[in-house]
Design a protein around this motif. Structure first.
Motif: not given
Length: 112
Positions: A12-20, A44-59
């Motif tokens: 499971l990946e931590d989605k709390s940042l995206a929810h916040m 300020n998030q580093r894209p290389n440390t995120l999963s592809s799903m979380l990175a797509s949401h941040l984008r």
């Protein structure tokens, strides 16, 4: 004999940042400050440390906020009150739809 129907549980990946960040974005009708704060945290998030799903949401969040702010800036600079009001309402409705679609996709665990 090895069973091919056995699937290993994915971590499971931590989605709390995206929810916040979606929560901060949802506060935009009150004042724009939470959306701008969400954008600052997002940038300020580093894209290389995120999963592809979380990175797509941040984008998705990043482009949603930037686009809304640009349309609202054009509305602010407009000399016609009817045009300003139309741009503000259109940007708000569009942005609300983007928040709704993105947050539902995050809850379902899908890339956006």
């Amino acid at each position: 004999m090895v069973s091919t129907t056995h699937t290993e549980a994915l971590p499971l990946e931590d989605k709390s940042l995206a929810h916040m960040l979606y929560g901060l974005m949802a506060c935009f009708p009150i004042v724009l400050l939470p959306a701008v704060l969400s954008l600052c945290i997002n940038l300020n998030q580093r894209p290389n440390t995120l999963s592809s799903m979380l990175a797509s949401h941040l984008r998705w969040q990043r482009w949603s906020i930037i686009s809304m702010l640009l349309v609202m800036a054009v509305g602010y600079l407009s000399n016609q009150p009817w045009l300003s009001a139309t741009l503000y309402v259109a940007a708000s409705v569009w942005f609300s739809g983007r928040i709704f679609k993105g947050w539902l996709s995050l809850i379902e665990g899908r890339c956006i």
